[in-house]
Structure formats: C-alpha cells, structure tokens
Enzyme design. Structure first.
Site, PDB file in Angstrom:
ATOM      1  N   TRP A   1       0.826  -1.215   0.000  1.00  0.00           N
ATOM      2  CA  TRP A   1       0.000   0.000   0.000  1.00  0.00           C
ATOM      3  C   TRP A   1       0.852   1.254   0.000  1.00  0.00           C
ATOM      4  O   TRP A   1       0.540   2.223  -0.694  1.00  0.00           O
ATOM      5  CB  TRP A   1      -1.008  -0.010   1.153  1.00  0.00           C
TER       6      TRP A   1
ATOM      7  N   ASP B   1      -2.063   6.194   6.672  1.00  0.00           N
ATOM      8  CA  ASP B   1      -3.130   5.398   6.057  1.00  0.00           C
ATOM      9  C   ASP B   1      -3.496   4.315   7.071  1.00  0.00           C
ATOM     10  O   ASP B   1      -2.745   3.361   7.270  1.00  0.00           O
ATOM     11  CB  ASP B   1      -2.622   4.788   4.747  1.00  0.00           C
TER      12      ASP B   1
ATOM     13  N   LYS C   1     -12.717  -2.056   5.412  1.00  0.00           N
ATOM     14  CA  LYS C   1     -11.928  -3.065   6.112  1.00  0.00           C
ATOM     15  C   LYS C   1     -12.483  -3.298   7.517  1.00  0.00           C
ATOM     16  O   LYS C   1     -12.769  -4.408   7.898  1.00  0.00           O
ATOM     17  CB  LYS C   1     -10.454  -2.654   6.183  1.00  0.00           C
TER      18      LYS C   1
HETATM   19  C1  PLP Z   1      -7.671  -1.432   0.979  1.00  0.00           C
HETATM   20  C2  PLP Z   1      -6.648  -0.423   1.266  1.00  0.00           C
HETATM   21  C3  PLP Z   1      -6.500   0.716   0.462  1.00  0.00           C
HETATM   22  C4  PLP Z   1      -7.284   0.942  -0.797  1.00  0.00           C
HETATM   23  O1  PLP Z   1      -8.589   1.222  -0.587  1.00  0.00           O
HETATM   24  P1  PLP Z   1      -9.564   1.500  -1.831  1.00  0.00           P
HETATM   25  O2  PLP Z   1     -10.838   1.765  -1.139  1.00  0.00           O
HETATM   26  O3  PLP Z   1      -9.588   0.282  -2.691  1.00  0.00           O
HETATM   27  O4  PLP Z   1      -9.052   2.680  -2.554  1.00  0.00           O
HETATM   28  C5  PLP Z   1      -5.523   1.627   0.798  1.00  0.00           C
HETATM   29  N1  PLP Z   1      -4.729   1.440   1.867  1.00  0.00           N
HETATM   30  C6  PLP Z   1      -4.848   0.356   2.652  1.00  0.00           C
HETATM   31  C7  PLP Z   1      -3.936   0.189   3.820  1.00  0.00           C
HETATM   32  C8  PLP Z   1      -5.798  -0.610   2.381  1.00  0.00           C
HETATM   33  O5  PLP Z   1      -5.912  -1.690   3.157  1.00  0.00           O
END
Ligand code: PLP
Length: 367
Positions: free
Chosen positions: A105, A179, A203
């Site tokens: 990521w 993030d 998530k």
């Molecule tokens: C899933 C995820 C993303 C991407 O999310 P999207 O909604 O598909 O843009 C970004 N960062 C992390 C850490 C993730 O687990």
C-alpha cells in the site's frame, strides 16, 4: 441458518447485530416510511444519522477538538492523490514528501504522490520482502518535507506500526500522515501525533464507498489550485461533509458499527480482544511444522495474518477444506500468495478458533 466465518481482507465481515438492525430498518427507518437510501442528505432524518456518526467516531477515537472528521468518497487510493493536493500548498514547489515503504500500500502511495511532488523513500523493507518495519533510527527523513507518509497497517503484507513514530524533531515539524484503512478502531491510536489519518471504510468499519479523513485544523486551506473542490478538505469541512452528496448509506452503516463498538466497551476493549485473537493465531502458526509467517514478531499485524504452507502444492486442498468448514476467503493476495486471515473487529474469537482447528486437522492429515 449456517454460520460462516469470513476472513476477507475487504470488503470484510460486519457485526451480525449491525446487519440485523440494518435489515429491520431497510424499508422504514425509525417510522419515517423511507429507507435510509431514499432520504435527502439534507433532511432532518439523515442529518441526525450523520451527526450521531460524527459524534460517536470522535468519542471512540478521542479525536481532539482541533481536528475535523470528514466523510468523503474515493477510498484509500484516491487519498494518495488527495493528500498531496491538500498539503503541498504549504510549501514552495517542488516540495518533497517522505515515505516509509513497508509494503504494497505504501508502494502505491509513493507512485501516486510522484505525480505531484518529489518523493523521498526515507526507509524501505522491500529488500527483505516487507517482513518488518525499518527501525526508526534508520529513517533518512528529509530536513523539511511537506509531510511524512506511513501506512500503519499494511493489509497485504501483514505489517503494522503500532505506535505512531515521533518525526517532528527531524523534519522541521512536518505532519505525519497515516493510512489507517485496515486497523482504524482496532487499537487505541493517538490522533494528536498525526496531521492526517485516512481510511477507506470497507476493512474495519462498513461498506465500501465511504472514506474517513481526520485532519488537524491548521492543515486546512492549503490545497493546490488543481485540487477538485469536492476533495478540498477545507471546503468539505466548511460544508459539514456535505459539499457534495455524501455516501449516505455507508455513513448510516458506519454509524451502526460505531454504536456497536461502544456497546462492546469501545476501542480499548476491542484492542484487548484483538490481541487475544491475533496471539492465538500467531502462536499456533509459530508452533506448527506446516505453516509459517515471515513478519518479524513485533511488527506483525493484529488485523491481517498472512501465512504460508511449507508445501505450497497443498494450497488448493487447504482452501477447499476450509470452505467446506465454512471458513471463507482465506486465499492470500495474488502478489504474495499463500493464505491470509483477516481478523477485523467483527471477527469473533470463535472464528479464529475454528480456523485453528481446521489448520490442526489439515496438518495432522499431512504430516
Ligand atoms: C484497501 C486499502 C486501500 C485501498 O482502498 P480502496 O478503497 O480500494 O481505494 C488503501 N490502503 C490500505 C492500507 C488498504 O488496506
């Protein structure tokens, strides 16, 4: 009704209680005669849903008063562009952004940020296959970066930064951007150590389509002229996350999850349960002869547990048997292979125990 345990990395399992409540509300929310999906976002019914979700999230994460909570769209990946477009205006161009490269990521974040700024990869564990967080002492941070970006839980690689790093002294007080998509609300996170936290909801919170941004007040109002208005945090904040139509149903479900979390005792209580679940699974993996995990002990994610079979030819048999036992979506990400068990807040300990039972059974059959 059969019980399944869903180990998907995202979109992922939601608390059953929340789904039951949403089902009951589906056609008629609280006597309004409307589904939440049918309501004007500016009407009193949805405004009350929005206000409660904001308030509950602020309380759950102990978000200080000088931070805004924004409900946006675009997911975590869009933030990889939205963050630089909002923060780079604070610096003369071309500005530098520092990254700690801990997995897939952050890899994507680095690539995207390169469209807007110079990128400095201050530390990386790529050479060792993203099996750890590079030691803080080895981070080669820039003297004056626009911000420092970390992904505090690498969902694919299973690497977690549990405690936000102190970076101020080395960086002329640069904001830390995290993030937190895949571990928000799974553990106590000190918001005040960050300038910005962002998370896609799918998530650990709710349905895909809602993105949460928590941003310190002094970082608003520095967007680049090219930043779309709907993604300019200052404009979004001034409009109470209603500059454009927010993802209303996602916010409603997230609100129900926040209430559920409060009934569970809040984030600190959830963290204790998550420690118990993760410890159980990692200890089993470490003591087994068939399975292994390659992340350094202290850096292992409590939310996403990648593991591998020493004999990879048995992967399909493992997954087929798991499915028969109602243990779903355990296949690892295509970029790393193997297996991955995502054990978010909504995964009960019984799910982890059922997974371990199957792993044991499979191991004894293949000794
Ligand atoms: C899933 C995820 C993303 C991407 O999310 P999207 O909604 O598909 O843009 C970004 N960062 C992390 C850490 C993730 O687990």
């Amino acid at each position: 009704m059969s019980t399944v345990f869903n180990f998907s990395a995202g979109p992922a399992v939601l608390p059953r209680e929340v789904l039951v409540e949403a089902a009951a509300d589906m056609l008629d929310w609280h006597g309004s005669g409307m589904s939440v999906m049918e309501m004007s976002h500016r009407g009193p019914e949805f405004m009350s849903i929005m206000a409660a979700a904001q308030k509950d999230l602020r309380e759950l994460m102990a978000v200080p008063d000088n931070y805004q909570i924004l409900f946006l769209q675009g997911g975590g990946l869009a933030e990889n562009a939205i963050v630089p477009m909002n923060l780079l205006g604070r610096k003369a161009q071309p500005a530098v952004i520092d990254f700690i490269h801990t997995g897939s990521w952050t890899g994507k974040s680095i690539k995207e940020a390169g469209k807007y700024a110079q990128v400095n990869v201050a530390a990386s564990s790529k050479a060792t296959g993203f099996d750890r967080v590079p030691a803080r002492a080895d981070w080669a941070l820039s003297a004056d970066p626009a911000y420092v970006h970390i992904c505090s839980n690498e969902t694919i690689d299973g690497v977690e930064i549990g405690v936000p790093p102190d970076i101020a002294a080395d960086t002329n007080d640069a904001p830390l951007v995290a993030d937190v998509s895949s571990h928000i609300l799974s553990r106590v996170i000190d918001v005040s150590k960050h300038g910005v936290l962002f998370a896609g909801a799918q998530k650990n919170i709710g349905p895909a389509g809602l993105t949460i941004v928590i941003v310190r007040d002094d970082l608003l109002g520095h967007a680049l002229p090219i930043c779309p208005s709907a993604f300019d945090w200052k404009i979004v904040a001034e409009n109470g996350s209603m500059y454009n139509t927010p993802p209303t149903y996602g916010i409603y479900i997230a609100g129900l999850v926040f209430q559920w979390l409060k009934r569970q005792g809040g984030v600190a209580a959830m963290e204790q349960r998550n420690i118990t679940k993760a410890t159980l699974l990692y200890e089993y993996i470490d003591n087994s002869k068939l399975y292994f995990n390659r992340v350094a002990g202290v850096d292992r994610s409590r939310m996403n547990v990648p593991f591998f079979l020493r004999d990879e030819t048995r992967n399909d048999a493992f997954l087929a048997g798991a499915k028969q036992r109602h243990l779903l979506q355990l296949k690892g990400h295509k970029s790393v292979g193997g297996m991955r068990a995502s054990i978010y807040n909504a995964m009960p300990i019984e799910g982890v125990q059922a997974l371990i039972s199957w792993m044991q059974e499979f191991e004894s059959a293949h000794r």
